[in-house]
Design a protein around this motif. Structure first.
Motif, PDB file in Angstrom:
ATOM      1  N   LEU A  40      -8.078   3.383  14.881  1.00  0.00           N
ATOM      2  CA  LEU A  40      -8.657   2.558  16.196  1.00  0.00           C
ATOM      3  C   LEU A  40      -8.145   1.632  16.862  1.00  0.00           C
ATOM      4  CD1 LEU A  40     -10.755   3.062  13.062  1.00  0.00           C
ATOM      5  CD2 LEU A  40     -12.511   2.486  14.716  1.00  0.00           C
ATOM      6  N   GLY A  41      -8.337   1.273  17.804  1.00  0.00           N
ATOM      7  CA  GLY A  41      -7.446   0.132  18.833  1.00  0.00           C
ATOM      8  C   GLY A  41      -7.571   0.276  20.221  1.00  0.00           C
ATOM      9  N   SER A  42      -6.219  -0.294  20.738  1.00  0.00           N
ATOM     10  CA  SER A  42      -7.461  -0.517  22.193  1.00  0.00           C
ATOM     11  C   SER A  42      -5.845   0.301  23.004  1.00  0.00           C
ATOM     12  CB  SER A  42      -7.118  -2.009  23.249  1.00  0.00           C
ATOM     13  OG  SER A  42      -6.116  -2.912  22.237  1.00  0.00           O
ATOM     14  N   GLY A  76       1.144  -1.223  -0.093  1.00  0.00           N
ATOM     15  CA  GLY A  76       0.412   0.198  -0.161  1.00  0.00           C
ATOM     16  C   GLY A  76       0.858   1.144   0.260  1.00  0.00           C
ATOM     17  N   ARG A  77       1.839   1.306  -0.198  1.00  0.00           N
ATOM     18  CA  ARG A  77       3.114   2.206   0.116  1.00  0.00           C
ATOM     19  C   ARG A  77       2.563   3.065  -0.880  1.00  0.00           C
ATOM     20  NH1 ARG A  77       7.656   3.345   2.851  1.00  0.00           N
ATOM     21  NH2 ARG A  77       9.064   5.005   2.158  1.00  0.00           N
ATOM     22  N   GLY A  78       2.467   4.506  -1.227  1.00  0.00           N
ATOM     23  CA  GLY A  78       2.240   5.010  -2.127  1.00  0.00           C
ATOM     24  C   GLY A  78       0.741   5.678  -2.809  1.00  0.00           C
ATOM     25  N   TRP A  79      -0.174   3.903  -1.752  1.00  0.00           N
ATOM     26  CA  TRP A  79      -0.973   4.974  -2.334  1.00  0.00           C
ATOM     27  C   TRP A  79      -1.801   5.737  -1.865  1.00  0.00           C
ATOM     28  CZ3 TRP A  79      -4.117  -1.233  -1.904  1.00  0.00           C
ATOM     29  CH2 TRP A  79      -3.667  -1.872  -2.760  1.00  0.00           C
ATOM     30  N   THR A  80      -2.756   6.712  -2.995  1.00  0.00           N
ATOM     31  CA  THR A  80      -3.149   7.432  -2.373  1.00  0.00           C
ATOM     32  C   THR A  80      -5.096   7.797  -1.879  1.00  0.00           C
ATOM     33  OG1 THR A  80      -1.845   9.085  -3.367  1.00  0.00           O
ATOM     34  CG2 THR A  80      -3.862  10.190  -3.081  1.00  0.00           C
ATOM     35  N   GLY A  81      -5.339   8.190  -0.215  1.00  0.00           N
ATOM     36  CA  GLY A  81      -6.112   7.291  -0.269  1.00  0.00           C
ATOM     37  C   GLY A  81      -7.366   8.282   0.356  1.00  0.00           C
ATOM     38  N   ASP A  82      -8.258   8.266  -0.311  1.00  0.00           N
ATOM     39  CA  ASP A  82      -9.090   9.521   0.620  1.00  0.00           C
ATOM     40  C   ASP A  82      -9.297   9.449   1.512  1.00  0.00           C
ATOM     41  OD1 ASP A  82     -10.867  10.513  -1.937  1.00  0.00           O
ATOM     42  OD2 ASP A  82     -10.220   8.735  -2.861  1.00  0.00           O
ATOM     43  N   CYS A  83      -9.914   7.786   2.171  1.00  0.00           N
ATOM     44  CA  CYS A  83      -9.535   7.542   3.748  1.00  0.00           C
ATOM     45  C   CYS A  83      -8.850   6.446   3.792  1.00  0.00           C
ATOM     46  CB  CYS A  83     -11.516   7.377   4.219  1.00  0.00           C
ATOM     47  SG  CYS A  83     -11.713   6.948   5.589  1.00  0.00           S
ATOM     48  N   ASN A  84      -8.113   6.975   5.169  1.00  0.00           N
ATOM     49  CA  ASN A  84      -7.406   5.810   5.446  1.00  0.00           C
ATOM     50  C   ASN A  84      -7.838   4.900   6.762  1.00  0.00           C
ATOM     51  OD1 ASN A  84      -4.583   5.464   3.742  1.00  0.00           O
ATOM     52  ND2 ASN A  84      -5.859   7.529   4.126  1.00  0.00           N
ATOM     53  N   ILE A  85      -8.297   3.715   6.854  1.00  0.00           N
ATOM     54  CA  ILE A  85      -8.595   3.355   8.296  1.00  0.00           C
ATOM     55  C   ILE A  85      -7.467   2.767   8.693  1.00  0.00           C
ATOM     56  CG2 ILE A  85      -9.942   1.787   9.237  1.00  0.00           C
ATOM     57  CD1 ILE A  85     -11.865   3.943   8.360  1.00  0.00           C
ATOM     58  N   LEU A  86      -6.946   3.362  10.241  1.00  0.00           N
ATOM     59  CA  LEU A  86      -5.379   2.090  10.648  1.00  0.00           C
ATOM     60  C   LEU A  86      -6.127   1.319  11.974  1.00  0.00           C
ATOM     61  CD1 LEU A  86      -4.458   5.723  10.033  1.00  0.00           C
ATOM     62  CD2 LEU A  86      -2.673   3.879   9.652  1.00  0.00           C
ATOM     63  N   ASP A  87      -6.841  -0.163  11.998  1.00  0.00           N
ATOM     64  CA  ASP A  87      -6.520  -0.511  12.417  1.00  0.00           C
ATOM     65  C   ASP A  87      -5.698  -1.254  13.148  1.00  0.00           C
ATOM     66  OD1 ASP A  87      -8.627  -2.405  14.432  1.00  0.00           O
ATOM     67  OD2 ASP A  87      -8.789  -3.471  13.024  1.00  0.00           O
TER      68      ASP A  87
END
Length: 496
Positions: A199-201, A160-171
């Motif tokens: 999102l995480g604990s 995924g390095r270099g991908w341009t995301g409008d929304c990035n979910i980091l679980d």
């Protein structure tokens, strides 16, 4: 957000113990996301709905109020429901071209894919809009007929390095460090209205680098009573006893108290039973695991040894004033982070024999800058605008100088030698107590995270890590320098 006056101890407290969010918004897409999730068979608890409402608030210009949203909650409370609702909304309502869902390991991302796949396939109205669903050794994704795509990746593999995301979910954000953030942040600079969801604990020590930074920002905002301008932070946790607590202390939370379990677990009584937590407590004993995994008592790496390296916090805070009125001309400056994720406009003007600097505007993105600059220019008739021609903000110079759609004036462009002089002058003014400020939170945060980089025989400002935003500091430094820069002034100064 405020807690009910008398919460039911058998059910989790729906409001977080630690909460901050940008204050100014016009509307929220959260309710639409909740309704779409319900249509897909996903009914959300009140606390999940609240997170979506706050995280999806929008300003009058249509952009998100929060660039970053962090949800810190104990395991098995249902953070996955928030992720699924946000991703469904991004695909089917917001038409975000690319949503990237990442987790520390791919097996977690694969489970997330299967959950949202099931929701979509179980809803005919959504299923008919899907072009393809892939889950193989090379790609795990959902793509709509209209082109929107949701990609599932693992951070540990570097995909995924270099991908341009409008929304990035980091679980699994409790395992998130500088390498992952360094790969992600620059890609978002090309997105007009991006969002990051963490999102995480609770933190688990050294791996929780980014979570610790987010938490420090939230705590600083709560302590100052000034919301972070781009972060929405939610944490369900207890405030545990410390060694110094006397017997019978009521100022802190008892890990064996049902009320503490409810405080740290909003889905208690919905997904988690008090009986299970009681058994969990008996099994884990006093190892500290129960406190971390169930009560949100985390371990967070500290940057304390690295903060305020150039100008001491005590020296800076001592220069704060409650009020300052301009007694002469004013200069403005603009700076932007290398990732173009945030930008700042700062001003400087003479006051009480010295110079006062202030953060006029500090927001995510860059699309707002020119129009805001035009408003300020018309109102205050500044002696100059300053932008470092070697900085990311240099891309704005042409638009600002444009006679028809910009300011119609030449932007002052400092050389490398000028930058070094500006930094030295700023530092000397602080040392001599000839500089004042309003204790702006973005400027204080920038100073706390700034360091020096060599510039010839002198130095200039630099940031310690990719998550540090020093644009307010650079802009304030150049605004102060602009008061003495050689410019061609037209007309008489417009005094306050």
């Amino acid at each position: 957000m405020s807690e009910p006056a008398a919460p039911d101890p058998d059910y989790g407290v729906q409001t977080p113990r630690l909460f901050t969010a940008p204050p100014n918004y016009l509307s929220s897409a959260g309710q639409e996301a909740v309704e779409l999730a319900a249509m897909a068979g996903l009914d959300l608890f009140p606390w999940q709905q609240s997170v979506l409402d706050v995280g999806m608030r929008e300003r009058a210009d249509g952009n998100w109020t929060a660039f970053e949203i962090a949800v810190n909650v104990a395991r098995q409370n249902g953070k996955g429901g928030i992720i699924e609702a946000r991703e469904l909304a991004g695909l089917f309502l917001l038409k975000e071209r690319l949503i990237i869902h990442s987790a520390h390991e791919f097996k977690t991302s694969r489970v997330a894919f299967q959950r949202i796949q099931s929701l979509i396939l179980g809803c005919p109205d959504l299923r008919k809009r899907v072009k393809r669903m892939l889950c193989n050794t090379t790609e795990t994704s959902i793509t709509l007929t209209t082109g929107e795509s949701l990609q599932f990746i693992a951070r540990s593999g570097g995909s995924g390095r270099g991908w341009t995301g409008d929304c990035n979910i980091l679980d699994e954000d409790m395992i998130l460090g500088d390498d992952a953030m360094g790969a992600l942040m620059p890609t978002m600079s090309a997105v007009p209205n991006p969002q990051l969801w963490y999102l995480g604990s609770a933190g688990i020590g050294a791996p929780s680098v980014q979570l610790a930074r987010l938490r420090r920002r939230a705590l600083a905002a709560l302590e100052a009573g000034v919301p972070d301008p781009s972060l929405a932070y939610f944490e369900w946790s207890i405030d545990p006893h410390v060694d110094e607590c006397p017997t019978g202390c009521t100022d802190h939370d008892d890990p064996d108290d049902l009320a503490s379990w409810a405080k740290a677990n909003p889905s208690l009584g919905y997904l988690i039973t008090p009986e299970f937590v009681r058994n969990e407590r008996a099994s884990l004993g006093s190892s500290g695991i129960f406190e971390r995994e169930r009560l949100g008592v985390g371990q967070y790496p500290s940057d304390e040894a690295d903060t305020w390296q150039v100008i001491g916090e005590e020296a800076w805070r001592a220069l704060a004033v409650a009020d300052a009125k301009r007694s002469g001309t004013v200069s403005f400056s603009i700076d932007m982070t290398p990732e173009r994720s945030h930008a700042a406009i700062c001003a400087a003007f003479p006051w009480r024999g010295g110079v006062h600097v202030t953060v006029v505007e500090h927001r995510p993105g860059a699309g707002w800058i020119v129009e805001r600059a035009k408003e300020l220019h018309a109102k205050w008739n500044p002696r100059c605008w300053v932008i470092d021609p070697a900085s990311p903000a240099a891309s704005l110079i042409g638009a600002l100088e444009d006679a028809d759609d910009g300011l119609g004036v030449e932007v002052v462009k400092p050389t490398g030698r000028d930058m070094a002089a500006a930094c030295g002058q700023f530092y000397d003014a602080v040392s001599a107590q000839e500089l004042t400020h309003f204790d702006d939170a973005p400027l204080a945060s920038a100073l706390a995270g700034a360091q020096q980089r060599p510039l010839g025989d002198a130095w200039a400002w630099a940031r310690r890590g990719v998550s540090v935003d020093i644009s307010p500091l650079v802009a304030a430094t150049l605004a102060k320098w602009g008061l003495g820069a050689e410019v061609e002034e037209e007309g008489a100064p417009n005094l306050w």
